[in-house]
Motif scaffolding. Sequence first.
Motif, PDB file in Angstrom:
ATOM      1  N   SER A   1       0.826  -1.209   0.000  1.00  0.00           N
ATOM      2  CA  SER A   1       0.000   0.000   0.000  1.00  0.00           C
ATOM      3  C   SER A   1       0.858   1.257   0.000  1.00  0.00           C
ATOM      4  CB  SER A   1      -0.924   0.015   1.213  1.00  0.00           C
ATOM      5  OG  SER A   1      -1.776  -1.085   1.197  1.00  0.00           O
ATOM      6  N   VAL A   2       1.895   1.259   0.815  1.00  0.00           N
ATOM      7  CA  VAL A   2       2.787   2.419   0.871  1.00  0.00           C
ATOM      8  C   VAL A   2       3.487   2.618  -0.471  1.00  0.00           C
ATOM      9  CG1 VAL A   2       4.900   3.304   1.938  1.00  0.00           C
ATOM     10  CG2 VAL A   2       3.093   2.366   3.363  1.00  0.00           C
ATOM     11  N   LEU A   3       3.960   1.535  -1.074  1.00  0.00           N
ATOM     12  CA  LEU A   3       4.607   1.640  -2.385  1.00  0.00           C
ATOM     13  C   LEU A   3       3.628   2.132  -3.447  1.00  0.00           C
ATOM     14  CD1 LEU A   3       6.866  -1.545  -2.445  1.00  0.00           C
ATOM     15  CD2 LEU A   3       7.579   0.837  -2.232  1.00  0.00           C
ATOM     16  N   ALA A   4       2.379   1.691  -3.398  1.00  0.00           N
ATOM     17  CA  ALA A   4       1.382   2.142  -4.365  1.00  0.00           C
ATOM     18  C   ALA A   4       1.108   3.637  -4.214  1.00  0.00           C
ATOM     19  CB  ALA A   4       0.090   1.342  -4.196  1.00  0.00           C
ATOM     20  N   VAL A   5       1.033   4.121  -2.989  1.00  0.00           N
ATOM     21  CA  VAL A   5       0.802   5.550  -2.758  1.00  0.00           C
ATOM     22  C   VAL A   5       1.987   6.362  -3.278  1.00  0.00           C
ATOM     23  CG1 VAL A   5       0.621   7.312  -0.945  1.00  0.00           C
ATOM     24  CG2 VAL A   5      -0.794   5.259  -0.840  1.00  0.00           C
ATOM     25  N   ILE A   6       3.201   5.921  -2.994  1.00  0.00           N
ATOM     26  CA  ILE A   6       4.395   6.637  -3.474  1.00  0.00           C
ATOM     27  C   ILE A   6       4.422   6.656  -4.995  1.00  0.00           C
ATOM     28  CG2 ILE A   6       6.925   6.524  -3.588  1.00  0.00           C
ATOM     29  CD1 ILE A   6       6.847   5.526  -0.684  1.00  0.00           C
ATOM     30  N   PHE A   7       4.147   5.504  -5.613  1.00  0.00           N
ATOM     31  CA  PHE A   7       4.139   5.416  -7.075  1.00  0.00           C
ATOM     32  C   PHE A   7       3.057   6.324  -7.659  1.00  0.00           C
ATOM     33  CE2 PHE A   7       3.173   3.074 -11.083  1.00  0.00           C
ATOM     34  CZ  PHE A   7       4.419   3.236 -11.669  1.00  0.00           C
TER      35      PHE A   7
ATOM     36  N   VAL B   1       1.803   9.087  -6.330  1.00  0.00           N
ATOM     37  CA  VAL B   1       2.216  10.486  -6.165  1.00  0.00           C
ATOM     38  C   VAL B   1       3.254  10.863  -7.228  1.00  0.00           C
ATOM     39  CG1 VAL B   1       3.462  12.056  -4.621  1.00  0.00           C
ATOM     40  CG2 VAL B   1       1.619  10.648  -3.734  1.00  0.00           C
ATOM     41  N   LEU B   2       4.180   9.962  -7.522  1.00  0.00           N
ATOM     42  CA  LEU B   2       5.182  10.234  -8.560  1.00  0.00           C
ATOM     43  C   LEU B   2       4.543  10.394  -9.939  1.00  0.00           C
ATOM     44  CD1 LEU B   2       8.097   7.865  -7.508  1.00  0.00           C
ATOM     45  CD2 LEU B   2       8.054  10.353  -7.404  1.00  0.00           C
TER      46      LEU B   2
ATOM     47  N   ALA C   1       2.743  13.758 -10.017  1.00  0.00           N
ATOM     48  CA  ALA C   1       3.704  14.856 -10.146  1.00  0.00           C
ATOM     49  C   ALA C   1       4.228  14.947 -11.582  1.00  0.00           C
ATOM     50  CB  ALA C   1       4.859  14.666  -9.166  1.00  0.00           C
ATOM     51  N   PHE C   2       4.491  13.816 -12.216  1.00  0.00           N
ATOM     52  CA  PHE C   2       4.967  13.806 -13.595  1.00  0.00           C
ATOM     53  C   PHE C   2       3.909  14.377 -14.537  1.00  0.00           C
ATOM     54  CE2 PHE C   2       5.347  11.612 -17.705  1.00  0.00           C
ATOM     55  CZ  PHE C   2       6.617  12.037 -18.070  1.00  0.00           C
ATOM     56  N   LEU C   3       2.652  13.967 -14.361  1.00  0.00           N
ATOM     57  CA  LEU C   3       1.580  14.469 -15.218  1.00  0.00           C
ATOM     58  C   LEU C   3       1.358  15.969 -15.030  1.00  0.00           C
ATOM     59  CD1 LEU C   3      -1.014  11.561 -14.934  1.00  0.00           C
ATOM     60  CD2 LEU C   3       0.445  12.129 -16.883  1.00  0.00           C
ATOM     61  N   LEU C   4       1.422  16.425 -13.791  1.00  0.00           N
ATOM     62  CA  LEU C   4       1.269  17.869 -13.546  1.00  0.00           C
ATOM     63  C   LEU C   4       2.411  18.669 -14.160  1.00  0.00           C
ATOM     64  CD1 LEU C   4      -0.080  17.914  -9.881  1.00  0.00           C
ATOM     65  CD2 LEU C   4      -1.323  18.485 -11.976  1.00  0.00           C
TER      66      LEU C   4
END
Length: 109
Positions: A69-75, A77-78, A81-84
């Motif tokens: 779950s933590v890895l999915a949230v980090i992924f 967010v990345l 951020a890339f799309l923005l």
Amino acid sequence: MSTSFPPPPLGGIDFALPTCGETQCNDHGTCAPPLGGGGSLVCDCVLGYQGEFCEDTVNGSLSLPLTLSVLAVIFGVLILAFLLAKLRQKQKKRTRKYLASKQVYNIVV
């Protein structure tokens, strides 16, 4: 020839020997007499451990899903951020083209 022996343990107890909790309860609990009485000792596990010999962790079954779950949230967010960043880059490019068309200057975009 004289041989010296170590002094006898204090009160006849050798504190260097492992305790029942260290050997029987995997060092995650203490030995206690059973509630109903009986000859064999049972393990009284410390917080976070369970089982007959305190061999299982209470949160052991949660560790893999929590990590995923933590890895999915980090992924996520990345990726966000890339799309923005890409969206912002396109917006700036459109603004520069618009300003270049309003100006008489020849700006290379």
